[in-house]
Write a protein that holds these residues in place. Structure first.
Motif, PDB file in Angstrom:
ATOM      1  N   CYS A  17      60.052   4.162  46.214  1.00 17.17           N
ATOM      2  CA  CYS A  17      59.200   3.766  47.337  1.00 17.17           C
ATOM      3  C   CYS A  17      59.528   2.328  47.737  1.00 17.17           C
ATOM      4  O   CYS A  17      59.562   1.433  46.885  1.00 17.17           O
ATOM      5  CB  CYS A  17      57.719   3.896  46.946  1.00 17.17           C
ATOM      6  SG  CYS A  17      56.588   3.348  48.253  1.00 17.17           S
ATOM      7  N   CYS A  20      55.927   0.084  47.127  1.00 17.80           N
ATOM      8  CA  CYS A  20      55.370  -0.203  45.792  1.00 17.80           C
ATOM      9  C   CYS A  20      56.390  -0.041  44.677  1.00 17.80           C
ATOM     10  O   CYS A  20      56.080  -0.296  43.515  1.00 17.80           O
ATOM     11  CB  CYS A  20      54.162   0.689  45.519  1.00 17.80           C
ATOM     12  SG  CYS A  20      54.579   2.420  45.173  1.00 17.80           S
ATOM     13  N   CYS A  59      56.093   6.584  48.970  1.00 16.84           N
ATOM     14  CA  CYS A  59      55.362   7.553  48.152  1.00 16.84           C
ATOM     15  C   CYS A  59      54.105   7.966  48.927  1.00 16.84           C
ATOM     16  O   CYS A  59      53.721   7.313  49.906  1.00 16.84           O
ATOM     17  CB  CYS A  59      55.000   6.944  46.789  1.00 16.84           C
ATOM     18  SG  CYS A  59      53.728   5.662  46.865  1.00 16.84           S
ATOM     19  N   CYS A  62      51.384   5.265  49.370  1.00 12.20           N
ATOM     20  CA  CYS A  62      51.681   4.230  50.366  1.00 12.20           C
ATOM     21  C   CYS A  62      51.624   4.798  51.788  1.00 12.20           C
ATOM     22  O   CYS A  62      51.249   4.076  52.710  1.00 12.20           O
ATOM     23  CB  CYS A  62      53.034   3.592  50.079  1.00 12.20           C
ATOM     24  SG  CYS A  62      52.979   2.479  48.649  1.00 12.20           S
TER      25      CYS A  62
END
Ligand SMILES: [Zn+2]
Length: 78
Positions: A17, A20, A59, A62
């Motif tokens: 991701c 994050c 992801c 997010c």
């Protein structure tokens, strides 16, 4: 008669991701299948620059935290 040749095929093994840095693999079934990858090439007049390549991998957490306000979420047809 068909003749065959060897061919090397690549598949995605890990998706990280961009927000994050969560590492997602095919073994991580829920997150792997719910990730969002966007990749496209901007055209003439794109705010990112003419002909620029734009991409992002996120992801599902997010996606919800960044786009959640604008996502249209409806029940599936199952
Ligand atoms: Zn994330």
């Amino acid at each position: 008669m068909l003749e065959y040749q060897e061919k090397t095929v690549q598949e995605v093994a890990v998706c990280t991701c961009d927000r994050c840095e969560r590492r997602m693999t095919p073994d991580d079934d829920f997150n792997w299948h719910e990730k969002l990858s966007i990749a496209y090439r901007g055209g003439f007049g794109s705010i990112f620059g003419d002909g620029c390549n734009i991409s992002v991998d996120l992801c599902q957490q997010c996606v919800k935290e960044t786009l959640g306000t604008w996502l249209r979420i409806t029940p599936g047809d199952d």
